[in-house]
Design a protein around this motif. Sequence first.
Motif, short mmCIF file in Angstrom:
data_model
loop_
_atom_site.label_atom_id
_atom_site.label_comp_id
_atom_site.label_asym_id
_atom_site.label_seq_id
_atom_site.Cartn_x
_atom_site.Cartn_y
_atom_site.Cartn_z
N LEU A 163 0.90 -1.27 -0.02
CA LEU A 163 -0.02 -0.21 0.05
C LEU A 163 1.00 1.18 -0.09
O LEU A 163 0.54 2.10 -0.80
CB LEU A 163 -0.93 0.03 1.10
CG LEU A 163 -1.92 -1.09 1.14
CD1 LEU A 163 -2.92 -1.03 2.35
CD2 LEU A 163 -2.61 -0.98 0.12
N GLU A 164 1.92 1.29 0.75
CA GLU A 164 2.80 2.52 0.74
C GLU A 164 3.53 2.71 -0.50
O GLU A 164 3.61 3.73 -0.97
CB GLU A 164 3.98 2.11 1.73
CG GLU A 164 3.66 2.39 3.37
CD GLU A 164 3.47 3.85 3.68
OE1 GLU A 164 3.88 4.82 2.82
OE2 GLU A 164 3.66 4.22 5.01
N LEU A 165 4.10 1.64 -1.25
CA LEU A 165 4.59 1.93 -2.54
C LEU A 165 3.80 2.11 -3.19
O LEU A 165 3.98 3.00 -4.14
CB LEU A 165 5.34 0.51 -3.10
CG LEU A 165 6.75 0.03 -2.00
CD1 LEU A 165 6.84 -1.37 -2.31
CD2 LEU A 165 7.93 1.15 -2.42
N VAL B 19 -0.33 -13.22 -4.38
CA VAL B 19 -0.89 -13.50 -3.19
C VAL B 19 -1.33 -12.29 -2.43
O VAL B 19 -2.41 -12.00 -2.20
CB VAL B 19 -0.36 -14.54 -2.26
CG1 VAL B 19 -1.14 -14.86 -0.94
CG2 VAL B 19 -0.24 -15.96 -3.05
N VAL B 20 -0.35 -11.53 -2.10
CA VAL B 20 -0.60 -10.08 -1.53
C VAL B 20 -1.59 -9.16 -2.17
O VAL B 20 -2.61 -8.86 -1.68
CB VAL B 20 0.92 -9.50 -1.21
CG1 VAL B 20 0.39 -7.93 -0.73
CG2 VAL B 20 1.50 -10.11 0.01
N LEU B 21 -1.16 -9.14 -3.52
CA LEU B 21 -2.24 -8.27 -4.50
C LEU B 21 -3.38 -8.96 -4.45
O LEU B 21 -4.51 -8.07 -4.48
CB LEU B 21 -1.52 -8.20 -5.92
CG LEU B 21 -0.18 -7.33 -5.95
CD1 LEU B 21 0.36 -7.27 -7.11
CD2 LEU B 21 -0.60 -5.85 -5.57
N ASP C 167 -9.20 -8.11 -3.20
CA ASP C 167 -10.32 -9.03 -2.81
C ASP C 167 -10.98 -7.94 -1.36
O ASP C 167 -12.03 -8.08 -1.15
CB ASP C 167 -10.16 -10.33 -2.00
CG ASP C 167 -9.96 -11.40 -3.29
OD1 ASP C 167 -10.28 -10.94 -4.39
OD2 ASP C 167 -9.32 -12.47 -2.78
N ALA C 168 -10.08 -7.24 -0.59
CA ALA C 168 -10.34 -6.37 0.30
C ALA C 168 -11.04 -5.09 -0.14
O ALA C 168 -11.34 -4.24 0.79
CB ALA C 168 -9.54 -6.21 1.32
N GLY C 169 -10.72 -4.75 -1.41
CA GLY C 169 -11.16 -3.61 -1.98
C GLY C 169 -10.05 -2.47 -1.91
O GLY C 169 -10.36 -1.39 -1.80
N GLY D 86 -8.45 2.31 -0.11
CA GLY D 86 -6.96 1.85 0.11
C GLY D 86 -6.26 3.02 0.69
O GLY D 86 -5.47 2.74 1.48
N HIS D 87 -6.32 4.10 0.03
CA HIS D 87 -5.76 5.20 0.62
C HIS D 87 -6.24 5.37 1.99
O HIS D 87 -5.61 5.87 2.91
CB HIS D 87 -6.36 6.57 -0.37
CG HIS D 87 -5.50 6.64 -1.53
ND1 HIS D 87 -4.21 7.05 -1.77
CD2 HIS D 87 -5.74 6.37 -2.77
CE1 HIS D 87 -3.68 7.09 -2.74
NE2 HIS D 87 -4.68 6.60 -3.53
#
Length: 145
Positions: free
Chosen positions: A44-46, A71-73, A78-80, A102-103
């Motif tokens: 998320l930071e990147l 898998v992370v992506l 999936d979490a939006g 996400g932000h």
Amino acid sequence: MQQKQKDVTQHVGYLLKRAQSALRGAMDKVLREHGLTVPQYSTLELLALHPGMSNADLARATFVTRQSGNVVLRGLQDAGLITRPDAADHGRALPAHLTEEGHARLTTVQAAVYAVEERMTAAIEPRRVTALLADLERIAAALEE
């Protein structure tokens, strides 16, 4: 060249790993409260800094394999928290972007993560933090050659 220490717990590598392990543990604890893992948070930071990064670039930057990065992506998608197109415009890379959620999640969790870093660097005089950062960059560069 520095003389070898007989006690492995006083070697630079051991102490770096100990510090890294302590940092990871502290980050895991605060991130768990926000439903994130360290690789998810790092991603998320990147993406906030560099929207559109590919899985391969994100995996490299977050120190995971491409398979783990995918898998992370997928979990973040999936979490939006991120979006990726269904198909690539060219090549195979699917550029990722943060969603509004996400932000928002990143903003919420940053304070907790930055507090961990502040706790860590508070153990060092402020003027030495700059030198430490430069030393760590040089150490990494020396081993990446």
